[in-house]
Design an enzyme around this catalytic site. Structure first.
Site, mmCIF file in Angstrom:
data_model
loop_
_atom_site.group_PDB
_atom_site.id
_atom_site.type_symbol
_atom_site.label_atom_id
_atom_site.label_comp_id
_atom_site.label_asym_id
_atom_site.label_seq_id
_atom_site.Cartn_x
_atom_site.Cartn_y
_atom_site.Cartn_z
ATOM 1 N N SER A 180 -2.873 -3.577 7.036
ATOM 2 C CA SER A 180 -1.620 -2.869 7.300
ATOM 3 C C SER A 180 -1.529 -2.271 8.695
ATOM 4 O O SER A 180 -0.430 -2.042 9.186
ATOM 5 C CB SER A 180 -1.403 -1.777 6.253
ATOM 6 O OG SER A 180 -2.510 -0.905 6.208
ATOM 7 N N HIS A 208 1.416 -6.328 2.126
ATOM 8 C CA HIS A 208 2.161 -6.770 3.316
ATOM 9 C C HIS A 208 2.332 -8.284 3.379
ATOM 10 O O HIS A 208 2.760 -8.814 4.392
ATOM 11 C CB HIS A 208 1.468 -6.262 4.584
ATOM 12 C CG HIS A 208 1.589 -4.789 4.744
ATOM 13 N ND1 HIS A 208 2.706 -4.187 5.287
ATOM 14 C CD2 HIS A 208 0.758 -3.786 4.385
ATOM 15 C CE1 HIS A 208 2.544 -2.881 5.281
ATOM 16 N NE2 HIS A 208 1.370 -2.601 4.731
ATOM 17 N N LYS A 239 7.929 -2.921 -0.211
ATOM 18 C CA LYS A 239 7.997 -3.335 1.200
ATOM 19 C C LYS A 239 8.986 -4.493 1.313
ATOM 20 O O LYS A 239 10.181 -4.248 1.307
ATOM 21 C CB LYS A 239 6.589 -3.659 1.713
ATOM 22 C CG LYS A 239 5.675 -2.409 1.657
ATOM 23 C CD LYS A 239 4.349 -2.653 2.299
ATOM 24 C CE LYS A 239 3.332 -1.559 1.968
ATOM 25 N NZ LYS A 239 3.651 -0.243 2.508
HETATM 26 N N1 PMP Z 1 -1.697 -1.419 -0.144
HETATM 27 C C1 PMP Z 1 -1.411 -1.562 1.168
HETATM 28 C C2 PMP Z 1 -2.215 -2.524 1.987
HETATM 29 C C3 PMP Z 1 -0.367 -0.810 1.732
HETATM 30 O O1 PMP Z 1 -0.079 -0.921 3.039
HETATM 31 C C4 PMP Z 1 0.378 0.074 0.919
HETATM 32 C C5 PMP Z 1 1.546 0.871 1.471
HETATM 33 N N2 PMP Z 1 1.275 1.756 2.465
HETATM 34 C C6 PMP Z 1 0.031 0.188 -0.416
HETATM 35 C C7 PMP Z 1 -1.000 -0.579 -0.925
HETATM 36 C C8 PMP Z 1 0.764 1.129 -1.318
HETATM 37 O O2 PMP Z 1 1.985 0.611 -1.729
HETATM 38 P P1 PMP Z 1 3.151 1.567 -2.243
HETATM 39 O O3 PMP Z 1 3.860 2.063 -1.031
HETATM 40 O O4 PMP Z 1 3.981 0.697 -3.106
HETATM 41 O O5 PMP Z 1 2.504 2.670 -2.999
#
Ligand code: PMP
Length: 392
Positions: A180, A208, A239
Site C-alpha cells: 500500500s 489494492h 477502495k
Molecule cells: N489491507 C491493506 C493492504 C490496506 O491498504 C487496507 C486499507 N488501508 C486494509 C487492508 C484495510 O481495509 P479497510 O479500509 O477496508 O479496512
C-alpha cells in the site's frame, strides 16, 4: 478535564517535529476534483481507483435497498442480522473470484484481524512480509501462533523462514498483493512455488489489487494465473469497489470456521442493506465496464511517466499507487501543503506509517481523472517540487 497530560505531551512533541496532522474534511463528494477548505483541488489521495464511490448503478442499488429494507440490520450476522442479500452477494463474489465460498466482514482491517487471529494456534506459525499492512500485523499480534517476518519481497529470506519452521503443524505465508505504500506487486508466483515446496498455506491481501489487477479486477491471484493455488484471498470493498467492507474468498470449510470463530464477524453488526446492494452491483460494473480498469491503467502510465520526466523519485511502484519520495518526515508534509497551494490534494506519509527516512507524498490516480486533470497535477508537482528543492 485533567488526566490526559501524558498524551498531550506526545502531541506537543509531534507538533514540534512537524508531524502533527489535523483531519482534512472534504466538502464535496469524492471524485477527481474535490472541495477542501472552500477550494477545488485535484484529488490524488483517495483509493477510489475506478470512481465507483458514486457510480449511478451502485447508487441506484443502494437507494432501492434502503427503500425495501431500511438503513440498518439491527443484529450481528450470527443472530438475526443475515439478510438474504448478504448471502446472495457472497455467492456472487465467490463466483467472481473463482473460489468455492466467500464471507464478508465489516472492513478489510477486521477481515485480516479476524482470519489471522482465529485460524491458527500455538502449534502453527505465520510467516509475514515485513511491509505487510497494519491489519495483518495486528492480526498476527492477536494469534497464539509463532511468527516469522521475512525481508520485503525477498524470496531467499522467505525460504529461510520456511526451512526454520518445518516442525510446526500449519505454516501460513501472508503477503499484501500490492503493497500500500510503495505500490509494488508481491512476487506471488515465487511465493506460491516456495509454499508448495514446503507444504505451507498462502494468504494474499488484495486490498489494492481488487478491481485493479487481474481479469475484470479479480486481483493478484488471477493476474498471475494462480487461481486455485492460493488458499486465502482477502480484500477490501472500500477502495476500488468504492463502498465499505472486507471479504475472504476461500473454501467452504474456512468460511464455516470463520462464521463460528472469526471474532469481528461474530461480535459486530452486519452491513446495512445499502452497503451490500452497492457491493453486489459493483460486480456487474466490473464485468460490464472493463473500460474503467483500462482507463485507470492508461492514467497510471501517463502520470508515472510525467513524474519521472520531471525528475521525481517514484520508488519501486508498478501500480496506480505512486509514491513521490522525499525522505524527511516534515518535508513530506510541507510538500503536501505546497501542492495544496498549487491545487492538488496529495497527502504526505511519514513515520510511523513508513520507516524513518522514507517519507513521501503518496499519489493515486483514478479512472475518473481526465488528461487535463493529470497535466494540471503534474504542473503543480513541478512548481511545488522546485520551490522545495525536491527537484532542480
Ligand atoms: N489491507 C491493506 C493492504 C490496506 O491498504 C487496507 C486499507 N488501508 C486494509 C487492508 C484495510 O481495509 P479497510 O479500509 O477496508 O479496512
Amino acid at each position: 478535564m485533567k488526566g490526559f497530560e501524558f498524551l498531550q505531551e506526545q502531541l506537543e512533541d509531534m507538533k514540534k517535529e512537524g508531524t502533527f496532522r489535523n483531519l482534512i474534511p472534504l466538502e464535496s463528494a469524492q471524485g477527481a476534483r474535490v472541495t477542501i477548505k472552500g477550494k477545488e483541488v485535484i484529488q490524488l489521495s483517495s483509493n477510489n481507483y475506478l470512481g465507483l464511490t458514486s457510480h449511478p448503478r451502485m447508487e441506484k442499488a443502494a437507494e432501492e435497498a434502503i427503500e425495501k429494507y431500511g438503513v440498518g440490520t439491527g443484529s450481528v450476522r450470527t443472530i438475526a442480522g443475515t439478510l438474504k442479500m448478504h448471502e446472495d452477494y457472497e455467492r456472487k463474489l465467490a463466483e467472481f473470484k473463482h473460489t468455492e465460498a466467500a464471507l464478508v466482514f465489516q472492513s478489510g482491517f477486521t477481515t485480516n484481524q479476524g482470519v489471522l487471529s482465529s485460524i491458527l494456534t500455538n502449534e502453527d506459525v505465520v510467516i509475514s512480509d515485513e511491509l505487510n499492512h497494519a491489519s495483518i500485523i495486528d492480526g498476527i499480534r492477536l494469534t497464539k501462533a509463532g511468527r516469522k517476518i521475512y525481508k520485503h519481497v525477498d524470496m531467499d529470506s522467505l525460504e529461510q523462514a520456511l526451512k526454520e519452521t518445518q516442525d510446526y503443524r500449519t505454516r501460513l505465508v501472508v503477503t499484501d498483493g500490492v503493497f500500500s505504500m510503495d505500490g509494488n506487486i508481491a512476487p506471488l508466483p515465487q511465493i506460491v512455488e516456495l509454499a508448495e515446496k514446503y507444504d505451507a498455506l498462502v494468504m494474499v491481501d488484495d486490498a489494492h489489487a481488487s478491481g485493479v489487477l487481474g481479469k475484470n479486477g479479480r486481483g493478484t491471484v488471477n493476474h498471475f494465473g494462480l487461481d486455485g493455488r492460493v488458499h486465502i484471498q482477502v480484500g477490501t470493498l472500500s477502495k476500488a469497489i468504492g463502498v465499505l467492507g472486507g471479504y475472504v474468498a476461500s473454501t467452504q470449510t474456512l468460511k464455516d470456521y470463520l462464521i463460528h470463530k472469526g471474532r469481528p464477524f461474530l461480535f459486530s453488526t452486519s452491513h446495512p442493506p445499502a452497503v451490500t446492494a452497492a457491493c453486489d452491483a459493483s460486480i456487474d460494473v466490473l464485468l460490464e465496464e472493463p473500460e474503467l480498469i483500462e482507463k485507470l491503467w492508461e492514467n497510471t502510465k501517463f502520470f508515472k511517466n510525467g513524474l519521472k520526466e520531471l525528475g521525481f523519485d517514484i520508488g519501486i511502484s508498478e501500480t496506480p499507487i505512486t509514491p513521490v519520495m522525499v525522505g524527511d518526515d516534515a518535508l513530506a508534509h510541507r510538500f503536501s501543503d505546497q501542492l495544496f497551494e498549487e491545487g492538488v490534494f496529495a497527502q504526505g506519509i511519514a513515520f510511523p506509517t513508513v520507516q524513518k527516512g522514507k517519507a513521501r507524498v503518496r499519489t493515486i490516480v483514478t479512472a475518473e481523472h481526465s488528461r487535463e486533470d493529470l497535466q494540471e497535477a503534474l504542473h503543480a508537482f513541478e512548481q511545488a517540487g522546485k520551490k522545495l528543492k525536491i527537484i532542480d
